[in-house]
Motif scaffolding. Sequence first.
Motif, short mmCIF file in Angstrom:
data_model
loop_
_atom_site.label_atom_id
_atom_site.label_comp_id
_atom_site.label_asym_id
_atom_site.label_seq_id
_atom_site.Cartn_x
_atom_site.Cartn_y
_atom_site.Cartn_z
N LEU A 39 0.83 -1.19 0.00
CA LEU A 39 0.00 0.00 0.00
C LEU A 39 0.87 1.25 0.00
CD1 LEU A 39 -2.89 1.14 0.17
CD2 LEU A 39 -2.67 1.03 2.65
N VAL A 40 1.84 1.30 0.91
CA VAL A 40 2.70 2.47 1.03
C VAL A 40 3.97 2.08 1.77
CG1 VAL A 40 1.67 3.28 3.19
CG2 VAL A 40 2.69 4.93 1.64
N ALA A 41 5.03 2.80 1.50
CA ALA A 41 6.29 2.60 2.21
C ALA A 41 6.53 3.78 3.15
CB ALA A 41 7.45 2.48 1.22
N LEU A 42 6.94 3.47 4.36
CA LEU A 42 7.29 4.51 5.34
C LEU A 42 8.78 4.81 5.20
CD1 LEU A 42 5.57 3.43 8.68
CD2 LEU A 42 5.04 5.40 7.28
N SER A 43 9.11 6.08 5.15
CA SER A 43 10.51 6.47 5.10
C SER A 43 11.14 6.23 6.47
CB SER A 43 10.62 7.95 4.74
OG SER A 43 10.08 8.74 5.80
N THR A 44 12.44 6.36 6.53
CA THR A 44 13.16 6.20 7.80
C THR A 44 12.67 7.20 8.83
OG1 THR A 44 15.08 5.41 6.57
CG2 THR A 44 15.45 6.12 8.82
N LEU A 45 12.48 8.45 8.42
CA LEU A 45 12.00 9.48 9.33
C LEU A 45 10.59 9.18 9.82
CD1 LEU A 45 12.46 12.24 10.69
CD2 LEU A 45 11.49 13.27 8.64
N ALA A 46 9.70 8.78 8.92
CA ALA A 46 8.32 8.46 9.30
C ALA A 46 8.29 7.22 10.20
CB ALA A 46 7.47 8.25 8.07
N PHE A 47 9.14 6.24 9.93
CA PHE A 47 9.21 5.05 10.77
C PHE A 47 9.64 5.40 12.18
CE2 PHE A 47 11.60 1.50 12.60
CZ PHE A 47 10.64 0.51 12.56
N THR A 48 10.64 6.25 12.29
CA THR A 48 11.13 6.66 13.61
C THR A 48 10.06 7.46 14.35
OG1 THR A 48 13.38 6.73 12.73
CG2 THR A 48 12.98 7.87 14.81
N ALA A 49 9.41 8.39 13.66
CA ALA A 49 8.38 9.21 14.30
C ALA A 49 7.15 8.39 14.66
CB ALA A 49 7.98 10.36 13.38
N GLY A 50 6.84 7.39 13.90
CA GLY A 50 5.64 6.59 14.13
C GLY A 50 5.87 5.30 14.88
N THR A 51 7.05 5.10 15.44
CA THR A 51 7.35 3.86 16.15
C THR A 51 6.36 3.54 17.26
OG1 THR A 51 9.69 3.94 15.54
CG2 THR A 51 9.13 2.62 17.45
N PHE B 132 -1.49 6.72 8.47
CA PHE B 132 -0.24 7.39 8.83
C PHE B 132 0.76 7.28 7.69
CE2 PHE B 132 4.07 7.25 10.63
CZ PHE B 132 4.14 8.56 11.08
N GLY B 133 0.88 6.11 7.10
CA GLY B 133 1.82 5.93 5.99
C GLY B 133 1.49 6.81 4.80
N LEU B 134 0.21 6.91 4.47
CA LEU B 134 -0.19 7.73 3.32
C LEU B 134 0.00 9.22 3.58
CD1 LEU B 134 -3.35 5.72 2.28
CD2 LEU B 134 -1.23 5.94 0.97
N LEU B 135 -0.30 9.67 4.80
CA LEU B 135 -0.14 11.11 5.04
C LEU B 135 1.31 11.49 5.31
CD1 LEU B 135 0.19 12.27 8.22
CD2 LEU B 135 -2.06 11.36 8.38
N ALA B 136 2.14 10.54 5.73
CA ALA B 136 3.54 10.84 6.00
C ALA B 136 4.41 10.87 4.74
CB ALA B 136 4.12 9.81 6.97
N ALA B 137 3.89 10.36 3.64
CA ALA B 137 4.67 10.31 2.40
C ALA B 137 5.08 11.71 1.96
CB ALA B 137 3.87 9.63 1.31
N GLY B 138 6.36 11.93 1.88
CA GLY B 138 6.89 13.21 1.41
C GLY B 138 7.09 14.26 2.48
N LEU B 139 6.65 14.03 3.71
CA LEU B 139 6.82 15.02 4.78
C LEU B 139 8.16 14.82 5.47
CD1 LEU B 139 3.25 15.09 6.33
CD2 LEU B 139 4.20 16.54 4.56
N ARG B 140 8.73 15.92 5.97
CA ARG B 140 10.07 15.85 6.56
C ARG B 140 10.20 16.50 7.92
NH1 ARG B 140 12.74 16.71 0.94
NH2 ARG B 140 12.94 14.55 0.35
N ASN B 141 9.10 16.89 8.54
CA ASN B 141 9.15 17.50 9.85
C ASN B 141 8.86 16.42 10.89
OD1 ASN B 141 8.58 18.86 12.29
ND2 ASN B 141 8.00 20.70 11.15
N ALA B 142 9.89 16.00 11.63
CA ALA B 142 9.76 14.88 12.56
C ALA B 142 8.78 15.18 13.69
CB ALA B 142 11.12 14.52 13.13
#
Length: 162
Positions: free
Chosen positions: A40-52, A107-117
């Motif tokens: 469905l979607v891939a979480l970036s490293t930043l999104a993974f860390t923020a959403g742990t 969360f994965g869909l809305l976090a795509a492309g965002l960079r503010n942790a």
Amino acid sequence: MKPIRYAPFAIRVVNRRTGRAAIIYRRRPDNRGRDRLQKLVALSTLAFTAGTPLLRDAVSKSVIQMPNSRRRRSRKQNGEEPQRMTTLSPGEFYPLDADWGARVACFGLLAAGLRNAENLMKSASHLRNSDPVEAAWWLGMLTQDNNLRALRALRILTEAVG
């Protein structure tokens, strides 16, 4: 029987050059009509860390309905206390039920492309405490073809953007 076979959603942690990331899968029919987990979607490293915290809760609190059982049973109902997962190991699939899967997918869909942790952590916290029915509704809106307005609205509501 493995519960992943019956899970409507799943998450898999992967190692990238930049750190740990995740891929969120949703069970849907493929071209042949077979029921399969599809990315469905891939979480970036930043999104993974923020959403742990959201991901850990989703994995530890998901209850998968097995076909043999007549009702949902959690580990707590069976006499054992559910353990809180401290680490999400790369490589294996973690099954998610429909309630937590919808939250994680949103969360994965809305976090795509965002960079503010900091904003991503706020967003994950809002989705972690959200109503599962509302999360499922938002997921339906976000997976449509013309989803820009819904995506922007959810980002504003969950404080993912300023």
